[in-house]
Design a protein around this motif. Structure first.
Motif, PDB file in Angstrom:
ATOM      1  N   LEU A   1       0.826  -1.193   0.000  1.00  0.00           N
ATOM      2  CA  LEU A   1       0.000   0.000   0.000  1.00  0.00           C
ATOM      3  C   LEU A   1       0.864   1.249   0.000  1.00  0.00           C
ATOM      4  O   LEU A   1       0.606   2.203  -0.723  1.00  0.00           O
ATOM      5  CB  LEU A   1      -0.942   0.001   1.214  1.00  0.00           C
ATOM      6  N   ILE A   2       1.928   1.247   0.798  1.00  0.00           N
ATOM      7  CA  ILE A   2       2.831   2.393   0.846  1.00  0.00           C
ATOM      8  C   ILE A   2       3.483   2.598  -0.522  1.00  0.00           C
ATOM      9  O   ILE A   2       3.535   3.703  -1.034  1.00  0.00           O
ATOM     10  CB  ILE A   2       3.891   2.209   1.949  1.00  0.00           C
ATOM     11  N   LYS A   3       3.956   1.533  -1.130  1.00  0.00           N
ATOM     12  CA  LYS A   3       4.574   1.629  -2.454  1.00  0.00           C
ATOM     13  C   LYS A   3       3.558   2.099  -3.490  1.00  0.00           C
ATOM     14  O   LYS A   3       3.897   2.828  -4.401  1.00  0.00           O
ATOM     15  CB  LYS A   3       5.144   0.276  -2.875  1.00  0.00           C
ATOM     16  N   LYS A   4       2.330   1.671  -3.321  1.00  0.00           N
ATOM     17  CA  LYS A   4       1.274   1.970  -4.267  1.00  0.00           C
ATOM     18  C   LYS A   4       1.035   3.470  -4.400  1.00  0.00           C
ATOM     19  O   LYS A   4       0.639   3.949  -5.442  1.00  0.00           O
ATOM     20  CB  LYS A   4      -0.005   1.272  -3.781  1.00  0.00           C
ATOM     21  N   MET A   5       1.312   4.226  -3.355  1.00  0.00           N
ATOM     22  CA  MET A   5       1.009   5.646  -3.374  1.00  0.00           C
ATOM     23  C   MET A   5       2.140   6.517  -3.907  1.00  0.00           C
ATOM     24  O   MET A   5       2.045   7.716  -3.899  1.00  0.00           O
ATOM     25  CB  MET A   5       0.632   6.131  -1.968  1.00  0.00           C
ATOM     26  N   GLU A   6       3.207   5.928  -4.384  1.00  0.00           N
ATOM     27  CA  GLU A   6       4.281   6.731  -4.959  1.00  0.00           C
ATOM     28  C   GLU A   6       3.925   7.067  -6.400  1.00  0.00           C
ATOM     29  O   GLU A   6       3.712   6.186  -7.219  1.00  0.00           O
ATOM     30  CB  GLU A   6       5.616   5.997  -4.905  1.00  0.00           C
ATOM     31  N   LEU A   7       3.858   8.338  -6.691  1.00  0.00           N
ATOM     32  CA  LEU A   7       3.480   8.796  -8.024  1.00  0.00           C
ATOM     33  C   LEU A   7       4.731   8.881  -8.902  1.00  0.00           C
ATOM     34  O   LEU A   7       5.279   9.946  -9.157  1.00  0.00           O
ATOM     35  CB  LEU A   7       2.760  10.138  -7.918  1.00  0.00           C
ATOM     36  N   LYS A   8       5.161   7.726  -9.375  1.00  0.00           N
ATOM     37  CA  LYS A   8       6.428   7.601 -10.096  1.00  0.00           C
ATOM     38  C   LYS A   8       6.446   8.357 -11.419  1.00  0.00           C
ATOM     39  O   LYS A   8       7.463   8.947 -11.778  1.00  0.00           O
ATOM     40  CB  LYS A   8       6.743   6.126 -10.340  1.00  0.00           C
ATOM     41  N   GLU A   9       5.334   8.334 -12.148  1.00  0.00           N
ATOM     42  CA  GLU A   9       5.304   9.003 -13.453  1.00  0.00           C
ATOM     43  C   GLU A   9       5.554  10.503 -13.300  1.00  0.00           C
ATOM     44  O   GLU A   9       6.374  11.071 -14.016  1.00  0.00           O
ATOM     45  CB  GLU A   9       3.959   8.773 -14.140  1.00  0.00           C
ATOM     46  N   TRP A  10       4.832  11.117 -12.377  1.00  0.00           N
ATOM     47  CA  TRP A  10       4.998  12.559 -12.210  1.00  0.00           C
ATOM     48  C   TRP A  10       6.325  12.906 -11.561  1.00  0.00           C
ATOM     49  O   TRP A  10       6.929  13.926 -11.872  1.00  0.00           O
ATOM     50  CB  TRP A  10       3.819  13.179 -11.455  1.00  0.00           C
ATOM     51  N   ARG A  11       6.808  12.075 -10.667  1.00  0.00           N
ATOM     52  CA  ARG A  11       8.144  12.323 -10.092  1.00  0.00           C
ATOM     53  C   ARG A  11       9.193  12.331 -11.205  1.00  0.00           C
ATOM     54  O   ARG A  11      10.082  13.167 -11.217  1.00  0.00           O
ATOM     55  CB  ARG A  11       8.478  11.276  -9.038  1.00  0.00           C
ATOM     56  N   ALA A  12       9.073  11.420 -12.155  1.00  0.00           N
ATOM     57  CA  ALA A  12      10.021  11.360 -13.276  1.00  0.00           C
ATOM     58  C   ALA A  12       9.866  12.582 -14.176  1.00  0.00           C
ATOM     59  O   ALA A  12      10.862  13.164 -14.622  1.00  0.00           O
ATOM     60  CB  ALA A  12       9.805  10.077 -14.072  1.00  0.00           C
ATOM     61  N   ARG A  13       8.628  12.981 -14.437  1.00  0.00           N
ATOM     62  CA  ARG A  13       8.399  14.155 -15.292  1.00  0.00           C
ATOM     63  C   ARG A  13       9.007  15.417 -14.696  1.00  0.00           C
ATOM     64  O   ARG A  13       9.473  16.288 -15.421  1.00  0.00           O
ATOM     65  CB  ARG A  13       6.902  14.370 -15.505  1.00  0.00           C
ATOM     66  N   LEU A  14       8.978  15.525 -13.376  1.00  0.00           N
ATOM     67  CA  LEU A  14       9.494  16.727 -12.721  1.00  0.00           C
ATOM     68  C   LEU A  14      11.017  16.810 -12.773  1.00  0.00           C
ATOM     69  O   LEU A  14      11.584  17.844 -12.434  1.00  0.00           O
ATOM     70  CB  LEU A  14       9.009  16.804 -11.275  1.00  0.00           C
ATOM     71  N   GLN A  15      11.669  15.742 -13.221  1.00  0.00           N
ATOM     72  CA  GLN A  15      13.124  15.771 -13.381  1.00  0.00           C
ATOM     73  C   GLN A  15      13.521  16.582 -14.613  1.00  0.00           C
ATOM     74  O   GLN A  15      14.637  17.077 -14.703  1.00  0.00           O
ATOM     75  CB  GLN A  15      13.685  14.346 -13.498  1.00  0.00           C
ATOM     76  N   ASP A  16      12.585  16.713 -15.561  1.00  0.00           N
ATOM     77  CA  ASP A  16      12.837  17.468 -16.787  1.00  0.00           C
ATOM     78  C   ASP A  16      12.476  18.935 -16.575  1.00  0.00           C
ATOM     79  O   ASP A  16      11.767  19.288 -15.635  1.00  0.00           O
ATOM     80  CB  ASP A  16      11.973  16.920 -17.933  1.00  0.00           C
TER      81      ASP A  16
END
Length: 105
Positions: free
Chosen positions: A14-29
């Motif tokens: 559940l904790i892992k499930k809430m990590e918004l990986k797509e947007w975290r990656a987008r914010l690197q650009d």
């Protein structure tokens, strides 16, 4: 008085499930109009990623809690201002919400 904490694999998932990986990656650009366009749509913004991560579908904005709606608007404004630090702070708030849904506690 002692407190016992039970940690299970389900809790970890559940904790892992809430990590918004797509947007975290987008914010690197460097943030562009494309990022803002994605954030202006409830299904493709950070809240939309959480909805998808939870395996649900958003049919109506009224399904979201007032706090989630506010964070969604704040996220869109942060991207409009090209402020990736603020956008990341908002993503972290979205990830920590116990629920984004109006009908759940």
């Amino acid at each position: 008085m002692s407190v016992r904490v039970f940690y299970s694999q389900k809790t970890e998932q559940l904790i892992k499930k809430m990590e918004l990986k797509e947007w975290r990656a987008r914010l690197q650009d460097e943030l562009t109009q494309k990022h803002q366009d994605l954030s202006d749509n409830w299904k493709t913004c950070a809240l939309g990623e959480r909805v998808r991560t939870e395996g649900r579908d958003l049919k109506n904005l009224k399904e979201l809690s007032p706090e989630a709606i506010k964070l969604g608007y704040d996220f869109s404004v942060a991207l409009q201002e090209r402020n990736s630090d603020l956008a990341l702070e908002i993503i972290e708030k979205i990830e920590r919400l116990p629920t984004i849904w109006r009908d759940e506690v």
